[in-house]
Motif scaffolding. Structure first.
Motif, PDB file in Angstrom:
ATOM      1  N   GLY A  63      13.216   8.925   3.398  1.00  0.00           N
ATOM      2  CA  GLY A  63      12.322   8.326   4.390  1.00  0.00           C
ATOM      3  C   GLY A  63      10.901   8.841   4.353  1.00  0.00           C
ATOM      4  O   GLY A  63       9.988   8.169   4.835  1.00  0.00           O
ATOM      5  N   LEU A  64      10.689  10.038   3.790  1.00  0.00           N
ATOM      6  CA  LEU A  64       9.339  10.599   3.715  1.00  0.00           C
ATOM      7  C   LEU A  64       8.729  10.498   2.320  1.00  0.00           C
ATOM      8  O   LEU A  64       7.663  11.058   2.069  1.00  0.00           O
ATOM      9  N   THR A  65       9.380   9.780   1.406  1.00  0.00           N
ATOM     10  CA  THR A  65       8.843   9.625   0.056  1.00  0.00           C
ATOM     11  C   THR A  65       7.679   8.636   0.063  1.00  0.00           C
ATOM     12  O   THR A  65       7.837   7.489   0.486  1.00  0.00           O
ATOM     13  N   LEU A  66       6.530   9.066  -0.414  1.00  0.00           N
ATOM     14  CA  LEU A  66       5.386   8.152  -0.534  1.00  0.00           C
ATOM     15  C   LEU A  66       5.661   7.157  -1.653  1.00  0.00           C
ATOM     16  O   LEU A  66       6.076   7.534  -2.760  1.00  0.00           O
TER      17      LEU A  66
ATOM     18  N   PRO B 204       0.828  -1.218   0.000  1.00  0.00           N
ATOM     19  CA  PRO B 204       0.000   0.000   0.000  1.00  0.00           C
ATOM     20  C   PRO B 204       0.857   1.261   0.000  1.00  0.00           C
ATOM     21  O   PRO B 204       2.021   1.248   0.406  1.00  0.00           O
ATOM     22  N   TRP B 205       0.276   2.367  -0.452  1.00  0.00           N
ATOM     23  CA  TRP B 205       0.966   3.656  -0.362  1.00  0.00           C
ATOM     24  C   TRP B 205       1.315   3.938   1.100  1.00  0.00           C
ATOM     25  O   TRP B 205       0.477   3.797   2.004  1.00  0.00           O
ATOM     26  N   HIS B 206       2.549   4.335   1.324  1.00  0.00           N
ATOM     27  CA  HIS B 206       3.013   4.688   2.675  1.00  0.00           C
ATOM     28  C   HIS B 206       4.330   5.424   2.534  1.00  0.00           C
ATOM     29  O   HIS B 206       4.931   5.432   1.471  1.00  0.00           O
ATOM     30  N   HIS B 207       4.783   6.035   3.605  1.00  0.00           N
ATOM     31  CA  HIS B 207       6.193   6.419   3.666  1.00  0.00           C
ATOM     32  C   HIS B 207       6.794   5.853   4.942  1.00  0.00           C
ATOM     33  O   HIS B 207       6.094   5.594   5.921  1.00  0.00           O
ATOM     34  N   ASP B 208       8.109   5.603   4.896  1.00  0.00           N
ATOM     35  CA  ASP B 208       8.756   4.768   5.911  1.00  0.00           C
ATOM     36  C   ASP B 208       8.956   5.461   7.254  1.00  0.00           C
ATOM     37  O   ASP B 208       8.864   4.834   8.310  1.00  0.00           O
ATOM     38  N   GLN B 209       9.256   6.746   7.225  1.00  0.00           N
ATOM     39  CA  GLN B 209       9.762   7.390   8.434  1.00  0.00           C
ATOM     40  C   GLN B 209       8.797   7.366   9.630  1.00  0.00           C
ATOM     41  O   GLN B 209       9.243   7.195  10.758  1.00  0.00           O
ATOM     42  N   PRO B 210       7.470   7.501   9.427  1.00  0.00           N
ATOM     43  CA  PRO B 210       6.590   7.438  10.599  1.00  0.00           C
ATOM     44  C   PRO B 210       6.604   6.087  11.331  1.00  0.00           C
ATOM     45  O   PRO B 210       6.200   6.026  12.497  1.00  0.00           O
ATOM     46  N   TYR B 211       7.062   5.020  10.665  1.00  0.00           N
ATOM     47  CA  TYR B 211       7.183   3.728  11.330  1.00  0.00           C
ATOM     48  C   TYR B 211       8.376   3.708  12.284  1.00  0.00           C
ATOM     49  O   TYR B 211       8.482   2.820  13.131  1.00  0.00           O
ATOM     50  N   TYR B 212       9.310   4.646  12.099  1.00  0.00           N
ATOM     51  CA  TYR B 212      10.633   4.577  12.715  1.00  0.00           C
ATOM     52  C   TYR B 212      10.805   5.673  13.769  1.00  0.00           C
ATOM     53  O   TYR B 212      10.223   6.756  13.646  1.00  0.00           O
TER      54      TYR B 212
ATOM     55  N   LEU C 235       6.588   0.951  17.364  1.00  0.00           N
ATOM     56  CA  LEU C 235       7.532   1.111  16.251  1.00  0.00           C
ATOM     57  C   LEU C 235       7.647  -0.178  15.454  1.00  0.00           C
ATOM     58  O   LEU C 235       7.431  -1.270  15.972  1.00  0.00           O
ATOM     59  N   SER C 236       8.012  -0.039  14.188  1.00  0.00           N
ATOM     60  CA  SER C 236       8.269  -1.207  13.346  1.00  0.00           C
ATOM     61  C   SER C 236       9.509  -0.912  12.497  1.00  0.00           C
ATOM     62  O   SER C 236       9.445  -0.092  11.585  1.00  0.00           O
ATOM     63  N   PRO C 237      10.655  -1.562  12.803  1.00  0.00           N
ATOM     64  CA  PRO C 237      10.943  -2.527  13.865  1.00  0.00           C
ATOM     65  C   PRO C 237      10.888  -1.890  15.262  1.00  0.00           C
ATOM     66  O   PRO C 237      11.124  -0.692  15.383  1.00  0.00           O
ATOM     67  N   PRO C 238      10.615  -2.725  16.297  1.00  0.00           N
ATOM     68  CA  PRO C 238      10.377  -2.189  17.640  1.00  0.00           C
ATOM     69  C   PRO C 238      11.656  -1.945  18.444  1.00  0.00           C
ATOM     70  O   PRO C 238      11.761  -2.352  19.600  1.00  0.00           O
TER      71      PRO C 238
ATOM     72  N   ALA D  29      16.106  -4.647   0.787  1.00  0.00           N
ATOM     73  CA  ALA D  29      16.132  -3.217   1.102  1.00  0.00           C
ATOM     74  C   ALA D  29      17.010  -2.980   2.326  1.00  0.00           C
ATOM     75  O   ALA D  29      17.017  -3.785   3.262  1.00  0.00           O
ATOM     76  N   THR D  30      17.751  -1.869   2.289  1.00  0.00           N
ATOM     77  CA  THR D  30      18.513  -1.446   3.463  1.00  0.00           C
ATOM     78  C   THR D  30      18.157  -0.001   3.768  1.00  0.00           C
ATOM     79  O   THR D  30      17.830   0.775   2.867  1.00  0.00           O
ATOM     80  N   ARG D  31      18.224   0.348   5.061  1.00  0.00           N
ATOM     81  CA  ARG D  31      17.825   1.695   5.497  1.00  0.00           C
ATOM     82  C   ARG D  31      18.952   2.319   6.301  1.00  0.00           C
ATOM     83  O   ARG D  31      19.558   1.651   7.143  1.00  0.00           O
ATOM     84  N   TRP D  32      19.187   3.592   6.021  1.00  0.00           N
ATOM     85  CA  TRP D  32      20.389   4.270   6.514  1.00  0.00           C
ATOM     86  C   TRP D  32      20.059   5.655   7.076  1.00  0.00           C
ATOM     87  O   TRP D  32      19.247   6.381   6.508  1.00  0.00           O
ATOM     88  N   PHE D  33      20.730   6.007   8.169  1.00  0.00           N
ATOM     89  CA  PHE D  33      20.702   7.358   8.737  1.00  0.00           C
ATOM     90  C   PHE D  33      22.041   8.041   8.450  1.00  0.00           C
ATOM     91  O   PHE D  33      22.987   7.392   7.997  1.00  0.00           O
TER      92      PHE D  33
END
Length: 282
Positions: free
Chosen positions: A215-218, A120-128, A252-255, A235-239
């Protein structure tokens, strides 16, 4: 200097591609990963499927399922090798225009042949639990047609709007478990598929390519229309050093927060600095 002077990245991202990441919310980079990395990750995914974590999901009917799992990189040596030694970290650092790439987690997403399950449409950052720079990198292990590839809303990372996360299993919004007294007002994602005013970006990709987005891209993806081939994405995620820990009004997901408090930088034992390599803790 954009990057650590002592270390040259094995893949140099062009200024035009860095600009596209920041202007368009997403960019495709071609031929970043060689066959050695693709084979290594394929071996890791095989191990992951044989022994999935507590976070894994199989969605949809048997034979045409959507499998996803995350946070296995410490157990699966091929994943750890990719995190520390592939071009991924340097690419993320360059795209975020920062000094460092801090690794958050990996996420494997497999759609079996003719899986109808859409992402579904989402963006990642609110999960984190993180505010600030965040780069997601989506690397396919098979050729992916434009119909089955990720779709992005161009420019959406800069809208200044935050949308409530949705569960992939139910497509329902996350429930708030605390009063959201932060400055962010979360909205329910509108019906983007019928919005005439947005521009959707999507690319056919080959193994070795990687699609990178903020992280905020829909974003969303269709099912896998292919009759006989999986659509496997790693997929990998980076700060980076400007990303800070924050709280969210839901689970949170991951918690995991790595023991960090709101306002802390993200570097910790759980989220290591991978780029530049000289800053790795021995």
């Amino acid at each position: 200097a954009l990057l650590h002077t002592a270390t040259k990245p094995s893949f140099v991202v062009s200024p035009a591609d860095i600009d596209a990441f920041h202007t368009n919310s997403a960019v495709v980079l071609r031929n970043v990963f060689n066959n050695e990395w693709l084979e290594k990750i394929a071996q890791g995914v095989h191990k992951n499927l044989e022994k999935p974590s507590q976070f894994h999901e199989f969605l949809g009917p048997h034979g045409s399922r959507f499998f996803n799992d995350y946070c296995n990189w410490r157990q699966i040596e091929e994943y750890a090798d990719y995190v520390h030694n592939s071009p991924a970290a340097a690419v993320a650092a360059q795209l975020m225009r920062g000094q460092q790439a801090i690794f958050y987690h990996e996420h494997v997403l497999i759609k079996e042949p003719q899986a109808e399950r859409e992402t579904p449409w989402h963006h990642d950052q609110p999960y984190y639990p993180a505010d600030g720079p965040l780069c997601s990198m989506w690397m396919p292990l098979e050729p992916v047609s434009v119909e089955a590839s990720l779709k992005f809303v161009k420019g959406s990372h800069a809208w200044g709007r935050w949308f409530t996360p949705r569960k992939f299993a139910t497509l329902k919004n996350y429930e708030m478990d605390s009063i959201n007294n932060g400055s962010i007002q979360f909205e329910t994602i509108p019906d983007l598929d019928s919005d005439p005013d947005i521009e959707v970006l999507s690319w056919a990709v080959e193994p070795g390519d990687v699609v990178c987005f903020h992280g905020l891209t829909l974003h969303s993806a269709a099912g896998n229309p292919h009759a006989s081939r999986n659509r496997t994405a790693f997929a990998t995620r980076w700060f980076n050093e400007k990303t800070v820990c924050t709280s969210r009004p839901w689970e949170l997901s991951p918690p995991f927060t790595g023991g960090l408090a709101a306002g802390d930088g993200m570097e910790c034992d759980l989220f290591p600095v991978v780029w530049p390599p000289s800053s790795k803790k021995s």
